[in-house]
Design an enzyme around this catalytic site. Structure first.
Site, PDB file in Angstrom:
ATOM      1  N   SER A 194       0.827  -1.198   0.000  1.00  0.00           N
ATOM      2  CA  SER A 194       0.000   0.000   0.000  1.00  0.00           C
ATOM      3  C   SER A 194       0.874   1.266   0.000  1.00  0.00           C
ATOM      4  CB  SER A 194      -0.955  -0.037   1.194  1.00  0.00           C
ATOM      5  OG  SER A 194      -1.956   0.942   1.082  1.00  0.00           O
ATOM      6  N   ASP A 213      -8.653  -5.387  -6.028  1.00  0.00           N
ATOM      7  CA  ASP A 213      -8.310  -4.191  -5.242  1.00  0.00           C
ATOM      8  C   ASP A 213      -8.672  -2.932  -6.021  1.00  0.00           C
ATOM      9  OD1 ASP A 213      -7.148  -2.160  -3.769  1.00  0.00           O
ATOM     10  OD2 ASP A 213      -5.089  -2.799  -4.134  1.00  0.00           O
ATOM     11  N   HIS A 217      -6.914  -5.616  -1.246  1.00  0.00           N
ATOM     12  CA  HIS A 217      -5.934  -4.675  -0.725  1.00  0.00           C
ATOM     13  C   HIS A 217      -5.738  -4.971   0.765  1.00  0.00           C
ATOM     14  CE1 HIS A 217      -3.728  -0.844  -1.148  1.00  0.00           C
ATOM     15  NE2 HIS A 217      -4.010  -0.684   0.131  1.00  0.00           N
TER      16      HIS A 217
END
Length: 480
Positions: A191, A401, A457
């Site tokens: 991330s 995601d 994610h």
């Protein structure tokens, strides 16, 4: 009257005492390198002794070691002296490494079936990356997890300062753990760590080239669902939503025309574009952006839309869940995160981990109140430079995601204009398609990009078995 010379015995005693004093001063001037390590044999919530070696501790960084960075270190369960050493950073910025340790790639995970709200319990993760690597899970930047500063000024943070402090942490940690200096070193994260990891890798590379000691055996880096060029990453959500049939062909064509391909910095007078963005928000408002196959949590408050459409895909929150008398239906992934709050804020747990009393008040999985300023808006130049250095790179994306869509990630990788050595092809786990992958090269450097089917994610939370197989093969220089 002449002063008699010192006797040899006295001279030796004087030198010995002086050496002892100097050594004591050196030790005192290096706080948190040696003195704050704690070996954890038992953890609240896990029955019996831990079947792996866990160490926790603090390392001081910044001016006068004002910032105290907390870490969890898990030795490889296979061969600690031979397996890679990985520094792992969870995203955010401000998400604790504990999240990566328990929800993604670490040796423990919560046993949801046998846990209660008052008593979370653990089970072993059969797909832990620590089966093939030594991993330092670091709470960075300061204000994340159990990391803290001794002054208010110490909490003021930027991308570049965070990367610099993490580099200092790693250098000090290796000085305190010299047996790991020879292990192949990889910097990894997911991330928002996509911003700071390349900066850290560049610092290590530069230090090695300058001959700074101790030299680090840097081999490359690993990034999952990474933020790279935030504007472009967020902008790619529209094309991702269309590819995943979350919006219609007609709406997609309209928004492309009316917004001219710009969905983030929208002219507030462009009514047609704003109306289209509102229509997109309506289409996706019930979908969990971290994995579009799951529902959004009904307890979350709505977020701004319109010209600030990108904010509508923000992080999850458990504030209301923590105070809710009863978990509502349908199930939401945020419910899983409750256990980390309950566990990490228990005093018995803090004592077991060696957390310094009074260092922080309430532990949060992701601290949204950091005093943090983004000052790096693209890490492409870092990637361009590092690809020339002969390092290995593994970039992976979950194909479900929508926070950092694979569409944008693959686009910036292609913009590096590297040579394709292995073209797009499926990779398998247990005879089933686990995703698709391709490899790029530049002289001795190799960049492997992998899509994880069904991954969100971030990917290991949703597809632990497949992600373990991916990284195990990659560390071993095998094809995916």
């Amino acid at each position: 009257m002449a002063v008699p010379p010192l006797q040899p015995q006295a001279d030796n005693k004087y030198i010995t005492n002086m050496f002892s004093c100097v050594l004591l001063v050196v030790i005192l001037l290096l706080p948190n390198i040696v003195a704050s390590q704690t070996i954890i044999n038992n953890l609240p919530g896990y029955s019996g002794g831990l079947p792996f070696k866990l160490e926790t501790g603090y390392v001081g960084v910044g001016e006068l070691d004002d910032v105290q960075l907390f870490y969890y270190f898990v030795e490889s369960e296979r061969s600690p002296k031979d397996d890679p050493l990985v520094l792992w950073l969870t995203g955010g910025p401000g998400c604790s490494a504990f999240s990566g340790l328990v929800y993604e790639i670490g040796p423990l995970s919560f046993d949801y079936t046998n846990s209660s709200r008052s008593s979370p319990t653990f089970k072993l993760n059969p797909y832990s990356w620590t089966k093939v690597a030594n991993i330092i899970f670091l709470d960075a930047p300061v204000g994340t997890g159990f990391s803290y500063a001794n002054s208010w000024e110490g909490y003021s943070m930027t991308d570049t300062l965070s990367a610099a402090q993490t580099y200092t942490f790693l250098r000090k940690w290796l000085i305190a753990h010299p047996t790991f200096l020879r292990n192949p070193l990889y910097i990894a994260g997911d991330s928002y760590s996509g911003i700071v990891v390349p900066i850290i890798v560049q610092k290590i590379s530069d230090a090695n080239e300058d001959g700074r000691k101790p030299a680090m055996n840097l081999q490359g880096y690993v990034l999952g669902d990474p933020t790279t060029v935030p504007h472009d990453d967020y902008n790619s959500r529209i094309s991702f939503a269309h590819r995943k049939t979350l919006i219609s062909d007609e709406l997609y064509e309209s928004i492309k025309t009316n917004c001219n391909g710009e969905y983030i910095n929208v002219d507030p007078n462009n009514t047609a574009c704003i109306n289209d963005l509102n229509a997109v928000t309506k289409c996706i408002k019930k979908i969990y952006p971290a994995n579009i196959l799951e529902p959004v949590c009904s307890l979350l408050s709505p977020k701004p839309v319109g010209s600030k459409w990108e904010q509508s895909l923000g992080d999850d929150s458990v504030d209301l869940l923590l105070t809710a008398p009863q978990i509502s239906k349908p199930w939401c992934r945020s419910y899983n995160y409750l256990f980390s709050y309950i566990w990490a804020n228990n005093q018995t747990v803090r004592d077991a981990l060696g957390i310094r009393e009074g260092s922080i008040r309430e532990w949060t999985r992701c601290n949204a109140s950091l005093s943090y300023t983004d000052n790096i808006f693209s890490t492409l130049n870092f990637h361009r430079n590092l690809i020339k250095k002969g390092y290995r790179m593994l970039i992976y994306s979950g194909d479900q995601d929508m926070i950092i869509p694979y569409v944008g990630t693959h686009a910036w990788i292609k913009s590096l204009n590297l040579t394709v050595s292995d073209d797009w092809e499926p990779w398998f786990v247990d005879g089933q398609v686990a995703g698709y992958t391709m490899e790029y090269n530049y002289k001795k450097s190799r960049l492997r990009y992998a899509i994880v089917k069904g991954g969100g994610h971030t990917a290991p939370e949703y597809k632990p078995k497949e992600c373990f197989a991916m990284v195990d093969r990659w560390f071993a220089y095998y094809p995916l």
